[in-house]
Design a protein around this motif. Structure first.
Motif, PDB file in Angstrom:
ATOM      1  N   ASN A  44      23.934 -23.383  -9.823  1.00 48.04           N
ATOM      2  CA  ASN A  44      23.851 -21.955 -10.149  1.00 48.04           C
ATOM      3  C   ASN A  44      22.870 -21.291  -9.192  1.00 48.04           C
ATOM      4  OD1 ASN A  44      23.383 -19.404 -11.239  1.00 48.04           O
ATOM      5  ND2 ASN A  44      23.658 -20.109 -13.329  1.00 48.04           N
ATOM      6  N   ALA A  65      28.201 -21.063 -13.982  1.00 49.39           N
ATOM      7  CA  ALA A  65      27.407 -20.437 -15.044  1.00 49.39           C
ATOM      8  C   ALA A  65      26.494 -21.425 -15.757  1.00 49.39           C
ATOM      9  CB  ALA A  65      28.323 -19.740 -16.046  1.00 49.39           C
ATOM     10  N   GLY A  66      26.961 -22.632 -16.011  1.00 46.65           N
ATOM     11  CA  GLY A  66      26.135 -23.603 -16.723  1.00 46.65           C
ATOM     12  C   GLY A  66      25.560 -24.687 -15.837  1.00 46.65           C
ATOM     13  N   ALA A  67      25.591 -24.476 -14.527  1.00 42.42           N
ATOM     14  CA  ALA A  67      25.140 -25.503 -13.586  1.00 42.42           C
ATOM     15  C   ALA A  67      23.621 -25.483 -13.419  1.00 42.42           C
ATOM     16  CB  ALA A  67      25.813 -25.298 -12.237  1.00 42.42           C
ATOM     17  N   SER A  69      19.886 -25.378 -11.470  1.00 39.54           N
ATOM     18  CA  SER A  69      19.313 -24.462 -10.486  1.00 39.54           C
ATOM     19  C   SER A  69      19.240 -25.142  -9.120  1.00 39.54           C
ATOM     20  CB  SER A  69      17.907 -24.049 -10.914  1.00 39.54           C
ATOM     21  OG  SER A  69      17.022 -25.164 -10.815  1.00 39.54           O
TER      22      SER A  69
END
Length: 228
Positions: A44, A65-67, A69
Motif C-alpha cells: 500500500n 487497500a489491505g496491503a 506499508s
C-alpha cells in the motif's frame, strides 16, 4: 552466497513528487546459481495509484487497500540476507531510489548486459530474455507472465543474471555495475540507428561537453573523441 533479485512496481518515477512502491517481487539465486526462493507481495503506497502508472502494471487502489506499508515491505526484503549476500535488479538505480539494501552490494543486470552483450538488439529484460533464449535454460514461460509485474520480472532477470555470471564473475559484475558503458548504436535524435563511432565530431563534442545526456552517452562520446 545468495543474490536476491528484486523488482518494484511503483506509482511514479524516482524524480516524481508523488511516488511509492505498490508491489515487490524477489527471486533468490544460490547453490550454484539455482533458484532457491521466489515470491511477491502487494504494497500500500499510502496514496492513490495514478492512471498513467496503473496502465503499466494494472494494479488498482482496491488491490493494495489491505496491503503492508512500504517500510514493512522493504524490511521484509532483508529477511534471510546474510553478510556477503547481494541484491540485484534490472536498472538497479530505480530500485535503489526506493530501497537502500543496507550494507549489501548490488548488481545491475541492465548495466552489466550493456557491457557484456553490446550486440543485443536491446537491453530490457524481455528483449534479453528472448535474445539470450533463457527460456531454454529452464525459465517457466507461464511463471514469467505477465511482464511489468514484480514477481514475473524478477524470474526473467534472475535467468539473465545467471547468464551474466557464467559469462563473467560475480565480482566483475559488481565492478561493471558502476562502470560507464561504451555504447555501440545511438538510440535518440536525428542520428538514431547510427554507430556512435560514425557520428560527426562536432556532435560528439556537444554530447561530451555541453549536453545533459546520461553518463554512458557522455563517456562514449569522450572515449571516441579520445581515440580519434
Amino acid at each position: 552466497m545468495k543474490i536476491r533479485v528484486i523488482d518494484f512496481e511503483t506509482t511514479g518515477l524516482p524524480e516524481d513528487q508523488v511516488k511509492g512502491i505498490c508491489e515487490i517481487g524477489w527471486t533468490d539465486l544460490s547453490d550454484n546459481w539455482q533458484i532457491t526462493g521466489h515470491g511477491s507481495y502487494l504494497v500500500n503506497p499510502g496514496h492513490p495509484i495514478p492512471p498513467v502508472t496503473r496502465a503499466v502494471h494494472h494494479i488498482s487502489d482496491a488491490d493494495v487497500a489491505g496491503a503492508v506499508s512500504p517500510d514493512v515491505a522493504c524490511a521484509g526484503l532483508m529477511n534471510g540476507m546474510e553478510p556477503g549476500d547481494m541484491f540485484a535488479a534490472h536498472n538497479a538505480k530505480f530500485e535503489r531510489a526506493f530501497f537502500g539494501g543496507g550494507q549489501h552490494e548490488w548488481i545491475c543486470t541492465l548495466q552489466c548486459a550493456k557491457h557484456l552483450f553490446p550486440d543485443a538488439p536491446g537491453h530490457s529484460n524481455q528483449v534479453l530474455r528472448y535474445w539470450l533464449n533463457v527460456d531454454g535454460d529452464g525459465l517457466d514461460p507461464v511463471a514469467a507472465m505477465p511482464p511489468h509485474r514484480a514477481g514475473p520480472d524478477t524470474l526473467v532477470t534472475a535467468f539473465i543474471l545467471r547468464r551474466l555470471i557464467f559469462a563473467s564473475s560475480v565480482a566483475k559484475l559488481v565492478e561493471l555495475t558502476s562502470a560507464p558503458v561504451v555504447l555501440q548504436t545511438i538510440t535518440f535524435g536525428k542520428h538514431r540507428g547510427m554507430r556512435w563511432a560514425d557520428l560527426p565530431r562536432d556532435y560528439l563534442q556537444w554530447i561530451a561537453f555541453k549536453s545533459e545526456l546520461g553518463v554512458d552517452e557522455k563517456h562514449t562520446a569522450r572515449t571516441i573523441l579520445g581515440a580519434n
